[in-house]
Design a protein around this motif. Structure first.
Motif, PDB file in Angstrom:
ATOM      1  N   GLY A  85       0.835  -1.192   0.000  1.00 21.13           N
ATOM      2  CA  GLY A  85       0.000   0.000   0.000  1.00 21.13           C
ATOM      3  C   GLY A  85       0.868   1.240   0.000  1.00 21.13           C
ATOM      4  N   GLY A  86       0.258   2.386   0.187  1.00 20.77           N
ATOM      5  CA  GLY A  86       0.971   3.650   0.045  1.00 20.77           C
ATOM      6  C   GLY A  86       1.969   3.955   1.136  1.00 20.77           C
ATOM      7  N   ASP A  87       1.519   3.976   2.396  1.00 22.55           N
ATOM      8  CA  ASP A  87       2.426   4.362   3.476  1.00 22.55           C
ATOM      9  C   ASP A  87       2.636   3.233   4.478  1.00 22.55           C
ATOM     10  OD1 ASP A  87       0.029   4.269   4.798  1.00 22.55           O
ATOM     11  OD2 ASP A  87       0.239   6.209   5.792  1.00 22.55           O
ATOM     12  N   TYR A 112      -7.626   5.330   3.019  1.00 25.88           N
ATOM     13  CA  TYR A 112      -6.226   5.648   3.250  1.00 25.88           C
ATOM     14  C   TYR A 112      -6.155   6.730   4.329  1.00 25.88           C
ATOM     15  CZ  TYR A 112      -1.364   6.660   1.903  1.00 25.88           C
ATOM     16  OH  TYR A 112      -0.008   6.818   1.890  1.00 25.88           O
ATOM     17  N   LYS A 151      -3.825   0.409  -5.232  1.00 20.63           N
ATOM     18  CA  LYS A 151      -3.308   1.628  -5.843  1.00 20.63           C
ATOM     19  C   LYS A 151      -4.314   2.774  -5.831  1.00 20.63           C
ATOM     20  CE  LYS A 151      -1.180   0.956  -9.812  1.00 20.63           C
ATOM     21  NZ  LYS A 151       0.148   1.543  -9.603  1.00 20.63           N
ATOM     22  N   GLY A 153      -6.738   5.878  -4.938  1.00 20.13           N
ATOM     23  CA  GLY A 153      -6.435   7.079  -4.161  1.00 20.13           C
ATOM     24  C   GLY A 153      -7.064   7.123  -2.784  1.00 20.13           C
ATOM     25  N   ASN A 157      -3.591   3.557  -2.195  1.00 18.42           N
ATOM     26  CA  ASN A 157      -2.750   4.679  -2.609  1.00 18.42           C
ATOM     27  C   ASN A 157      -1.292   4.272  -2.792  1.00 18.42           C
ATOM     28  OD1 ASN A 157      -2.696   7.387  -3.399  1.00 18.42           O
ATOM     29  ND2 ASN A 157      -2.004   8.088  -1.405  1.00 18.42           N
ATOM     30  N   GLY A 158      -1.049   3.029  -3.244  1.00 15.01           N
ATOM     31  CA  GLY A 158       0.311   2.528  -3.390  1.00 15.01           C
ATOM     32  C   GLY A 158       0.934   2.872  -4.732  1.00 15.01           C
ATOM     33  N   GLU A 159       2.260   2.952  -4.738  1.00 15.57           N
ATOM     34  CA  GLU A 159       3.045   3.138  -5.963  1.00 15.57           C
ATOM     35  C   GLU A 159       3.853   1.864  -6.207  1.00 15.57           C
ATOM     36  OE1 GLU A 159       2.928   5.573  -8.034  1.00 15.57           O
ATOM     37  OE2 GLU A 159       1.700   6.991  -6.891  1.00 15.57           O
TER      38      GLU A 159
END
Length: 414
Positions: A85-87, A112, A151, A153, A157-159
């Protein structure tokens, strides 16, 4: 703490743009020349009798993602790992908790950090069977669903590069990915394949078979007399079979059944920001962005006016554990759901969809008696068997930056 009601205004638009990093502008008017009504050919297709309920068979396995025990175990680890995931705080299980029906027991799902989702979280149970994933059918497989969720938003929210780098720093994952996929390092597309392999084992079959399927296979003791009466109502007077049919207990089609907007959008500022951001993200028209007061559903995919307010028919197996119900979680009990249908797609306050022009004619007052509602409720309970429980696995640690021997040597060198 109650959040004061805020106005859906350009302020919310600006906050959404800054907060979510959204640089998009509202799309141009789509399909301006599209007719206002569904084509007659498609309407004619709806006139045939619906398939009868049928027991659930084996889950389909795609040829490009064969199941192996090692792949399923890897997928289980990744499903519960928020580093996908994002963070590194929001993973699959964040919104699909085993203790909450492998979904999330609030009207809107978790989001998120700093956001809130805008739709109800659907359970992953039996997801392997469905040709369309998500409420608006935006994913055609478990693999695409996992990728989109991780991914998205307001979800993961992962890159790709960040997620791959994190996993590459974990020796256990490097070992497992090499064993399962033959790669020296974790590749993000293989992450989705592994998670999907795990999800395809999470079904109401075997030890978790539901009473209805046992009954349909010949065990007439699997349903009570009350449930048998409820099944007759389901197939007849209540009309549930029109959309909840076949092996999957869903026609996998999209309908506007009259669900009213969730009042949370009127009083939760963060939910409003998410709502406006999603209007941009899904290519809403400028006029629609400015005036939308509810979820437009399948319209975001088709851009056809006749699809406003339509959502994928939800499957019924395992529903005893997946409250609240509907795309926006407005009903917290099955009793509320039955009353909603009995009134003809109207809630107890007299509210219905903001798109009455697309509301299906299948939804109409049913005239169920109190006893009939009890029988129907009893039958709906037959769509759920034992709860599928699972302890969350311990997450493999990152590799230490220095070994104890290296630290000792560095200290001695001083």
């Amino acid at each position: 703490m109650h959040i004061k009601k805020v106005t859906l205004s350009l302020v919310a638009t600006a906050v959404a743009a800054v907060f979510m990093g959204c640089q998009a502008t509202a799309g141009k008017q789509a399909n301006a020349a599209a007719p206002d009504k569904m084509p007659a050919a498609k309407m004619a297709m709806k006139s045939s009798a619906p398939p009868a309920l049928a027991p659930l068979g084996k889950a389909p396995i795609p040829p490009d993602n064969k199941l192996t025990s090692a792949k399923v175990e890897l997928g289980k680890l990744l499903f519960f790992d928020p580093r996908v995931g994002g963070d590194a705080s929001t993973g699959c299980s964040t919104c699909h908790e085993p203790e909450q029906g492998w979904a999330w027991a609030e009207d809107f799902s978790r989001g998120y950090p700093g956001t809130v989702h805008w739709r109800n979280s659907q359970s992953i149970i039996n997801s392997a069977y469905f040709p369309r994933q998500f409420w608006a059918g935006s994913a055609s497989s478990n693999e695409k669903q996992a990728k989109s969720a991780a991914k998205g938003g307001v979800a993961g929210n992962g890159e790709d590069d960040i997620m791959e780098a994190r996993l590459a720093l974990i020796p256990e994952y490097r070992k497992r990915f090499k064993e399962v996929f033959g790669t020296e390092w974790p590749i993000i597309d293989d992450v989705w394949h592994a998670i999907s392999a795990f999800e395809r084992t999470m079904n109401t079959t075997g030890d978790y078979e539901v009473p209805l399927d046992k009954y349909l296979k010949g065990d007439k003791s699997a349903l009570s007399e009350e449930q048998v009466r409820g099944m007759a109502l389901f197939n007849g007077k209540a009309g549930c079979i029109n959309c909840h049919n076949g092996e999957l207990t869903t026609d996998s089609d999209f309908h506007n059944i009259g669900v009213p907007p969730n009042k949370r959008w009127e009083e939760d500022g963060l939910a409003q920001i998410t709502f406006r951001f999603e209007q941009y993200a899904k290519g809403q028209t400028e006029e629609g962005y400015r005036t939308a007061k509810s979820d437009w559903g399948f319209y975001y995919r088709s851009k056809n006016k006749w699809d406003k307010g339509k959502f994928r028919t939800a499957p019924l197996r395992y529903i005893a554990y997946t409250a609240p119900y509907m795309h926006n979680g407005v009903f917290y009990t099955l009793e509320e759901v039955i009353d909603f249908y009995n009134r003809g797609g109207v809630d107890e306050e007299g509210r219905t969809t903001l798109f009455p022009e697309t509301k299906t004619k299948l939804i109409k007052p049913l005239g169920l008696t109190d006893q009939e509602k009890e029988d129907l409720l009893a039958f709906l309970e037959a769509f759920s068997g034992p709860e599928i429980e699972m302890e969350k696995p311990e997450q493999p640690p990152y590799a230490p930056l220095f070994t104890l021997a290296e630290l000792k040597a560095a200290q001695e060198a001083k």
